[in-house]
Design a protein around this motif. Structure first.
Motif, PDB file in Angstrom:
ATOM      1  N   ALA A 211      21.365  13.246  -8.689  1.00  0.00           N
ATOM      2  CA  ALA A 211      22.033  13.608  -7.445  1.00  0.00           C
ATOM      3  C   ALA A 211      23.359  12.875  -7.348  1.00  0.00           C
ATOM      4  CB  ALA A 211      21.147  13.261  -6.245  1.00  0.00           C
ATOM      5  N   PRO A 212      24.336  13.464  -6.693  1.00  0.00           N
ATOM      6  CA  PRO A 212      25.629  12.799  -6.514  1.00  0.00           C
ATOM      7  C   PRO A 212      25.574  11.803  -5.363  1.00  0.00           C
ATOM      8  CG  PRO A 212      25.681  14.949  -5.466  1.00  0.00           C
ATOM      9  CD  PRO A 212      24.336  14.835  -6.139  1.00  0.00           C
ATOM     10  N   TYR A 213      26.558  10.918  -5.330  1.00  0.00           N
ATOM     11  CA  TYR A 213      26.704  10.017  -4.195  1.00  0.00           C
ATOM     12  C   TYR A 213      27.010  10.801  -2.926  1.00  0.00           C
ATOM     13  CZ  TYR A 213      26.875   5.593  -6.814  1.00  0.00           C
ATOM     14  OH  TYR A 213      26.566   4.493  -7.577  1.00  0.00           O
ATOM     15  N   LYS A 214      26.516  10.288  -1.803  1.00  0.00           N
ATOM     16  CA  LYS A 214      26.900  10.769  -0.484  1.00  0.00           C
ATOM     17  C   LYS A 214      27.362   9.575   0.330  1.00  0.00           C
ATOM     18  CE  LYS A 214      23.729  14.730  -0.308  1.00  0.00           C
ATOM     19  NZ  LYS A 214      22.630  15.385   0.449  1.00  0.00           N
ATOM     20  N   THR A 215      28.431   9.761   1.093  1.00  0.00           N
ATOM     21  CA  THR A 215      28.971   8.651   1.862  1.00  0.00           C
ATOM     22  C   THR A 215      27.916   8.062   2.800  1.00  0.00           C
ATOM     23  OG1 THR A 215      30.758   7.964   3.333  1.00  0.00           O
ATOM     24  CG2 THR A 215      29.835  10.157   3.699  1.00  0.00           C
ATOM     25  N   HIS A 216      27.930   6.756   2.949  1.00  0.00           N
ATOM     26  CA  HIS A 216      26.968   6.070   3.809  1.00  0.00           C
ATOM     27  C   HIS A 216      27.584   4.751   4.290  1.00  0.00           C
ATOM     28  CE1 HIS A 216      26.050   3.354   0.477  1.00  0.00           C
ATOM     29  NE2 HIS A 216      25.795   4.402  -0.288  1.00  0.00           N
ATOM     30  N   PRO A 217      26.951   4.082   5.243  1.00  0.00           N
ATOM     31  CA  PRO A 217      27.485   2.816   5.747  1.00  0.00           C
ATOM     32  C   PRO A 217      27.627   1.768   4.645  1.00  0.00           C
ATOM     33  CG  PRO A 217      25.822   3.670   7.236  1.00  0.00           C
ATOM     34  CD  PRO A 217      25.784   4.543   6.024  1.00  0.00           C
ATOM     35  N   SER A 218      28.486   0.780   4.872  1.00  0.00           N
ATOM     36  CA  SER A 218      28.744  -0.258   3.870  1.00  0.00           C
ATOM     37  C   SER A 218      27.585  -1.236   3.733  1.00  0.00           C
ATOM     38  CB  SER A 218      30.023  -1.026   4.219  1.00  0.00           C
ATOM     39  OG  SER A 218      29.899  -1.638   5.505  1.00  0.00           O
ATOM     40  N   GLU A 219      26.677  -1.249   4.699  1.00  0.00           N
ATOM     41  CA  GLU A 219      25.470  -2.075   4.631  1.00  0.00           C
ATOM     42  C   GLU A 219      24.277  -1.240   5.053  1.00  0.00           C
ATOM     43  OE1 GLU A 219      26.103  -5.517   7.072  1.00  0.00           O
ATOM     44  OE2 GLU A 219      27.389  -6.503   5.576  1.00  0.00           O
ATOM     45  N   LEU A 220      23.189  -1.374   4.303  1.00  0.00           N
ATOM     46  CA  LEU A 220      21.949  -0.668   4.604  1.00  0.00           C
ATOM     47  C   LEU A 220      20.766  -1.573   4.265  1.00  0.00           C
ATOM     48  CD1 LEU A 220      22.691   2.935   3.227  1.00  0.00           C
ATOM     49  CD2 LEU A 220      22.215   2.342   5.609  1.00  0.00           C
ATOM     50  N   PRO A 221      19.578  -1.293   4.797  1.00  0.00           N
ATOM     51  CA  PRO A 221      18.410  -2.126   4.522  1.00  0.00           C
ATOM     52  C   PRO A 221      17.979  -2.118   3.053  1.00  0.00           C
ATOM     53  CG  PRO A 221      18.059  -0.800   6.494  1.00  0.00           C
ATOM     54  CD  PRO A 221      19.302  -0.281   5.838  1.00  0.00           C
ATOM     55  N   ILE A 222      17.226  -3.138   2.699  1.00  0.00           N
ATOM     56  CA  ILE A 222      16.508  -3.203   1.428  1.00  0.00           C
ATOM     57  C   ILE A 222      15.125  -2.606   1.656  1.00  0.00           C
ATOM     58  CG2 ILE A 222      15.421  -4.797  -0.226  1.00  0.00           C
ATOM     59  CD1 ILE A 222      17.844  -6.638   0.246  1.00  0.00           C
ATOM     60  N   THR A 223      14.608  -1.893   0.666  1.00  0.00           N
ATOM     61  CA  THR A 223      13.281  -1.306   0.794  1.00  0.00           C
ATOM     62  C   THR A 223      12.381  -1.738  -0.351  1.00  0.00           C
ATOM     63  OG1 THR A 223      13.901   0.703  -0.417  1.00  0.00           O
ATOM     64  CG2 THR A 223      14.206   0.735   1.968  1.00  0.00           C
ATOM     65  N   LEU A 224      11.091  -1.756  -0.077  1.00  0.00           N
ATOM     66  CA  LEU A 224      10.062  -1.903  -1.103  1.00  0.00           C
ATOM     67  C   LEU A 224       9.241  -0.623  -1.068  1.00  0.00           C
ATOM     68  CD1 LEU A 224       8.965  -5.614  -0.484  1.00  0.00           C
ATOM     69  CD2 LEU A 224      10.519  -4.741  -2.241  1.00  0.00           C
TER      70      LEU A 224
ATOM     71  N   GLN B 190       0.868  -1.175   0.000  1.00  0.00           N
ATOM     72  CA  GLN B 190       0.000   0.000   0.000  1.00  0.00           C
ATOM     73  C   GLN B 190       0.901   1.219   0.000  1.00  0.00           C
ATOM     74  OE1 GLN B 190      -3.267   0.473  -0.198  1.00  0.00           O
ATOM     75  NE2 GLN B 190      -4.000  -1.619  -0.144  1.00  0.00           N
ATOM     76  N   LYS B 191       0.506   2.261   0.713  1.00  0.00           N
ATOM     77  CA  LYS B 191       1.346   3.447   0.832  1.00  0.00           C
ATOM     78  C   LYS B 191       2.514   3.175   1.770  1.00  0.00           C
ATOM     79  CE  LYS B 191      -2.245   6.968   0.096  1.00  0.00           C
ATOM     80  NZ  LYS B 191      -2.954   8.114   0.693  1.00  0.00           N
ATOM     81  N   GLY B 192       3.572   3.962   1.607  1.00  0.00           N
ATOM     82  CA  GLY B 192       4.691   3.888   2.527  1.00  0.00           C
ATOM     83  C   GLY B 192       5.805   2.979   2.051  1.00  0.00           C
ATOM     84  N   VAL B 193       6.992   3.174   2.632  1.00  0.00           N
ATOM     85  CA  VAL B 193       8.181   2.414   2.272  1.00  0.00           C
ATOM     86  C   VAL B 193       8.398   1.313   3.302  1.00  0.00           C
ATOM     87  CG1 VAL B 193      10.659   2.523   1.867  1.00  0.00           C
ATOM     88  CG2 VAL B 193       9.202   4.437   1.177  1.00  0.00           C
ATOM     89  N   LEU B 194       8.463   0.073   2.849  1.00  0.00           N
ATOM     90  CA  LEU B 194       8.729  -1.066   3.714  1.00  0.00           C
ATOM     91  C   LEU B 194      10.244  -1.262   3.791  1.00  0.00           C
ATOM     92  CD1 LEU B 194       7.115  -3.246   5.308  1.00  0.00           C
ATOM     93  CD2 LEU B 194       7.446  -4.746   3.335  1.00  0.00           C
ATOM     94  N   VAL B 195      10.787  -1.300   5.014  1.00  0.00           N
ATOM     95  CA  VAL B 195      12.233  -1.328   5.235  1.00  0.00           C
ATOM     96  C   VAL B 195      12.617  -2.606   5.956  1.00  0.00           C
ATOM     97  CG1 VAL B 195      14.186  -0.123   6.290  1.00  0.00           C
ATOM     98  CG2 VAL B 195      12.263   1.197   5.375  1.00  0.00           C
ATOM     99  N   SER B 196      13.578  -3.352   5.413  1.00  0.00           N
ATOM    100  CA  SER B 196      14.028  -4.578   6.068  1.00  0.00           C
ATOM    101  C   SER B 196      14.743  -4.257   7.375  1.00  0.00           C
ATOM    102  CB  SER B 196      14.954  -5.379   5.148  1.00  0.00           C
ATOM    103  OG  SER B 196      16.186  -4.718   4.959  1.00  0.00           O
ATOM    104  N   LYS B 197      14.615  -5.138   8.378  1.00  0.00           N
ATOM    105  CA  LYS B 197      15.304  -4.932   9.650  1.00  0.00           C
ATOM    106  C   LYS B 197      16.804  -5.165   9.498  1.00  0.00           C
ATOM    107  CE  LYS B 197      11.414  -6.139  12.664  1.00  0.00           C
ATOM    108  NZ  LYS B 197      10.903  -7.078  13.684  1.00  0.00           N
ATOM    109  N   GLU B 198      17.179  -6.060   8.610  1.00  0.00           N
ATOM    110  CA  GLU B 198      18.590  -6.366   8.406  1.00  0.00           C
ATOM    111  C   GLU B 198      19.172  -5.500   7.293  1.00  0.00           C
ATOM    112  OE1 GLU B 198      19.287 -10.861   8.648  1.00  0.00           O
ATOM    113  OE2 GLU B 198      17.103 -10.678   8.587  1.00  0.00           O
TER     114      GLU B 198
END
Length: 263
Positions: free
Chosen positions: A233-246, A101-109
């Protein structure tokens, strides 16, 4: 702060920072393709973001799709529950199927380099706006969206090439259009190579390979930065691992059999 909590908060901030430019009206060209002619030029190719003059992928028949998770996979959804995802009230599990539905689903891992498999089905009901037709997307580390959209050629309304199903949204169309008809199950098999940073400096960009319904549609394609609607947009530094989203866009896209292999 717990690392998982930190990654989730970082991802949510990244999503907010990648908000699209102000909305504008789609323009239809002589071939009936709707898109834009007032967006920024993509530096690596002579087309604008969502350019309605960019060639559309040819439609081809696809292959069988179901792939059970291998023994070393992290199973994000097996039909039983949403326990691997951060709770969101607008999404639900019905009869073993995850319904968007609406909204972004974010994995916990969180994940970096990875192999991802998921199966999805776009709805048969006609949407109020054709741009919402089966609209969703797989967010790789939250910043790169592999588009889910009902791009089957049976429809009269045609969307810009870099918004087709299996496109790197706003950047690179798929090599071919492998869409099945609405109401039929489809699959993505994605191999993702995460970007590498040294401090604030980008050492290596992200790359992605995508199979849509068994057909190669993105071949180790460079990701040029965060994917946006009507922008770059350009890249911005971020952690080496981040969640998957739907990425729910108020379209009842259904999902099943979602798994990830960290590489």
């Amino acid at each position: 702060m717990h690392y998982t909590s930190f990654c989730t908060k970082f991802l949510l901030l990244a999503i907010l920072s990648c908000m699209s430019l102000p909305a504008a009206e789609l323009v239809e060209n002589k071939q009936g393709v709707q898109g834009y002619q007032d967006t920024p030029y993509l530096s690596w190719i002579n087309y604008r973001v969502h350019d309605n003059s960019r060639p559309k992928p040819t439609h081809v028949d696809s292959l069988p799709i179901t792939t059970p998770p291998p023994t070393d996979a992290v199973v994000l959804f097996d039909g039983s529950s949403m326990e691997r995802w951060n709770p969101i009230e607008t999404w639900a599990v019905k009869h073993g199927i995850l319904v968007a539905q609406k909204g972004v689903l974010v994995s916990k891992e969180s994940f970096g380099d990875s192999q991802i498999h998921l199966e999805f089905k776009v709805p048969t009901e006609k949407s109020i706006k054709f741009t919402d037709r089966g609209n969703n997307g797989v967010g790789l580390m939250g910043f790169c969206e592999i588009q889910i959209f009902d791009s089957h050629p049976m429809h009269k309304e045609k969307l810009y090439a870099d918004g087709q199903c299996a496109s790197i949204y706003g950047q690179t169309p798929p090599l071919v259009n492998a869409c099945r008809k609405p109401g039929e199950w489809q699959s993505f098999d994605i191999t993702f190579t995460a970007p590498v940073f040294e401090g604030e400096r980008l050492v290596s960009p992200a790359y992605v390979t995508v199979y849509h319904n068994g057909l190669l549609v993105q071949n180790h394609e460079k990701i040029w930065g965060p994917t946006l609607h009507r922008g770059i947009a350009p890249y911005k530094t971020h952690p080496s691992e981040l969640p998957i989203t739907l990425k729910g866009h108020d379209s009842k896209v259904e999902f099943r059999n979602i798994w990830v292999r960290p590489l």
